[in-house]
Design a protein around this motif. Structure first.
Motif, PDB file in Angstrom:
ATOM      1  N   SER A  56      -4.980  -4.930  -9.227  1.00  0.00           N
ATOM      2  CA  SER A  56      -4.591  -3.522  -9.344  1.00  0.00           C
ATOM      3  C   SER A  56      -5.467  -2.588  -8.520  1.00  0.00           C
ATOM      4  CB  SER A  56      -4.647  -3.091 -10.817  1.00  0.00           C
ATOM      5  OG  SER A  56      -5.982  -3.146 -11.311  1.00  0.00           O
ATOM      6  N   VAL A  57      -6.181  -3.126  -7.533  1.00  0.00           N
ATOM      7  CA  VAL A  57      -7.126  -2.309  -6.767  1.00  0.00           C
ATOM      8  C   VAL A  57      -6.423  -1.175  -6.032  1.00  0.00           C
ATOM      9  CG1 VAL A  57      -8.766  -2.304  -4.852  1.00  0.00           C
ATOM     10  CG2 VAL A  57      -8.817  -4.144  -6.542  1.00  0.00           C
ATOM     11  N   VAL A  58      -5.331  -1.466  -5.357  1.00  0.00           N
ATOM     12  CA  VAL A  58      -4.612  -0.417  -4.619  1.00  0.00           C
ATOM     13  C   VAL A  58      -4.022   0.599  -5.588  1.00  0.00           C
ATOM     14  CG1 VAL A  58      -2.684   0.056  -3.079  1.00  0.00           C
ATOM     15  CG2 VAL A  58      -4.160  -1.920  -2.649  1.00  0.00           C
ATOM     16  N   TYR A  59      -3.415   0.101  -6.652  1.00  0.00           N
ATOM     17  CA  TYR A  59      -2.866   0.995  -7.690  1.00  0.00           C
ATOM     18  C   TYR A  59      -3.936   1.950  -8.194  1.00  0.00           C
ATOM     19  CZ  TYR A  59      -1.289   2.309 -12.403  1.00  0.00           C
ATOM     20  OH  TYR A  59      -0.965   3.005 -13.552  1.00  0.00           O
TER      21      TYR A  59
ATOM     22  N   TRP B 216       0.834  -1.205   0.000  1.00  0.00           N
ATOM     23  CA  TRP B 216       0.000   0.000   0.000  1.00  0.00           C
ATOM     24  C   TRP B 216       0.870   1.257   0.000  1.00  0.00           C
ATOM     25  CZ3 TRP B 216      -5.314   1.231   0.217  1.00  0.00           C
ATOM     26  CH2 TRP B 216      -5.595   2.555   0.583  1.00  0.00           C
ATOM     27  N   ASP B 217       1.816   1.316   0.944  1.00  0.00           N
ATOM     28  CA  ASP B 217       2.633   2.519   1.111  1.00  0.00           C
ATOM     29  C   ASP B 217       3.479   2.824  -0.120  1.00  0.00           C
ATOM     30  OD1 ASP B 217       1.603   2.926   3.621  1.00  0.00           O
ATOM     31  OD2 ASP B 217       3.353   2.121   4.689  1.00  0.00           O
ATOM     32  N   ALA B 218       4.084   1.789  -0.717  1.00  0.00           N
ATOM     33  CA  ALA B 218       4.950   2.014  -1.872  1.00  0.00           C
ATOM     34  C   ALA B 218       4.173   2.643  -3.019  1.00  0.00           C
ATOM     35  CB  ALA B 218       5.579   0.697  -2.315  1.00  0.00           C
ATOM     36  N   GLN B 219       2.978   2.125  -3.290  1.00  0.00           N
ATOM     37  CA  GLN B 219       2.195   2.654  -4.409  1.00  0.00           C
ATOM     38  C   GLN B 219       1.661   4.047  -4.115  1.00  0.00           C
ATOM     39  OE1 GLN B 219      -0.077  -0.800  -6.558  1.00  0.00           O
ATOM     40  NE2 GLN B 219       0.234  -1.448  -4.434  1.00  0.00           N
ATOM     41  N   HIS B 220       1.211   4.267  -2.905  1.00  0.00           N
ATOM     42  CA  HIS B 220       0.708   5.593  -2.570  1.00  0.00           C
ATOM     43  C   HIS B 220       1.832   6.624  -2.487  1.00  0.00           C
ATOM     44  CE1 HIS B 220      -3.153   3.744  -1.958  1.00  0.00           C
ATOM     45  NE2 HIS B 220      -3.689   4.914  -1.680  1.00  0.00           N
ATOM     46  N   ASP B 221       2.991   6.207  -2.018  1.00  0.00           N
ATOM     47  CA  ASP B 221       4.110   7.146  -1.919  1.00  0.00           C
ATOM     48  C   ASP B 221       4.547   7.656  -3.279  1.00  0.00           C
ATOM     49  OD1 ASP B 221       4.103   6.898   0.802  1.00  0.00           O
ATOM     50  OD2 ASP B 221       6.000   5.813   0.953  1.00  0.00           O
TER      51      ASP B 221
END
Length: 254
Positions: free
Chosen positions: A156-159, A109-114
């Protein structure tokens, strides 16, 4: 009166993810339009190679966009080398596919949001701050995805949650900075033939199924996104802000 002109000759353009597939094509498009391109990516070698391929007057700048405290320095380095940037194109993004939502980790989660959201916001902030300080108009083009509306698939939901936020943020920035002469628009790619979608593990049958879902009958190519991106950044889109342009071959229609 001249209606059809990019108005980009001699302007400095920042392209994040500039050494990647879509990013490189976008860099080439701005170079063709006469702009000076700042190629931003993780690897200095890849940035330099891309900039050299564009010809004279362009430069590469390695940066880890997750280090948000260093983003104002990145903008300053680009300004000192190529002049005040007046166009920012945020192509950089990562996807960590996990088809099991029950198994998604905080690190994923954090990597994609960051990268996809937090870094994009703070780079836009650093870029816009220089324009406001100098009283200079400018343009931002943020890359979203068709998934901002569809919700995504195949892990790809979080992306796509980040891309939905990018779409919302693009509109908010457009409203907030319009009075400052800063236009903010976006491009939403569909299914594009890049390593993010098609790799060594992808079978011909899977590719065929993806192509069959697209009304135009083929996967998108990096070059398919150049026209929309350069247009939105250019004087030809001078009365556009807050728009999200769908470039998906008809995969998504809205």
């Amino acid at each position: 009166m001249t209606h059809l002109t990019w108005g980009l000759q001699g302007k400095t353009v920042i392209v994040t993810g500039g050494a990647g597939a879509i990013g490189r094509a976008v860099c080439e498009g701005f170079a063709e339009a006469g702009a000076r391109v700042a190629v931003v990516d993780l690897s200095q070698e890849a940035c330099d190679r891309t900039a050299a391929d564009l010809g004279e007057g362009h430069a590469g700048f390695a940066a880890n966009l997750r280090e948000v405290s260093r983003l104002p320095d990145l903008v300053a380095r680009i300004e000192s080398t190529l002049g005040l940037p007046t166009v920012l194109v945020n192509v950089a993004g990562i996807i960590l596919r996990n088809p099991d939502l029950l198994a998604v980790t905080e690190a994923e989660w954090d990597a994609q949001h960051d990268v996809n959201l937090k870094a994009l916001f703070f780079l836009c902030q650093a870029f816009a701050a220089r324009l406001v300080a100098t009283g200079t108009p400018g343009s931002i083009v943020n890359y979203s995805s068709q998934g901002w509306m569809s919700g995504g698939f195949g892990g790809s939901v979080v992306y796509n949650a980040t891309k939905g936020a990018v779409t919302t943020m693009t509109r908010g920035m457009a409203r907030s900075w319009a009075a400052r002469g800063i236009r903010v628009n976006g491009v939403a790619p569909g299914l594009v033939e890049t390593p993010m979608l098609v790799n060594a593990d992808t079978t011909p049958e899977q590719v065929a199924a993806l192509e069959a879902s697209i009304p135009l009958g083929r996967l998108g190519q990096p070059a398919d996104h150049v026209g929309a991106t350069v247009f939105l950044a250019s004087d030809m889109a001078a009365y556009m802000t807050g728009a999200m342009v769908n470039v998906s071959g008809g995969f998504l229609m809205y």
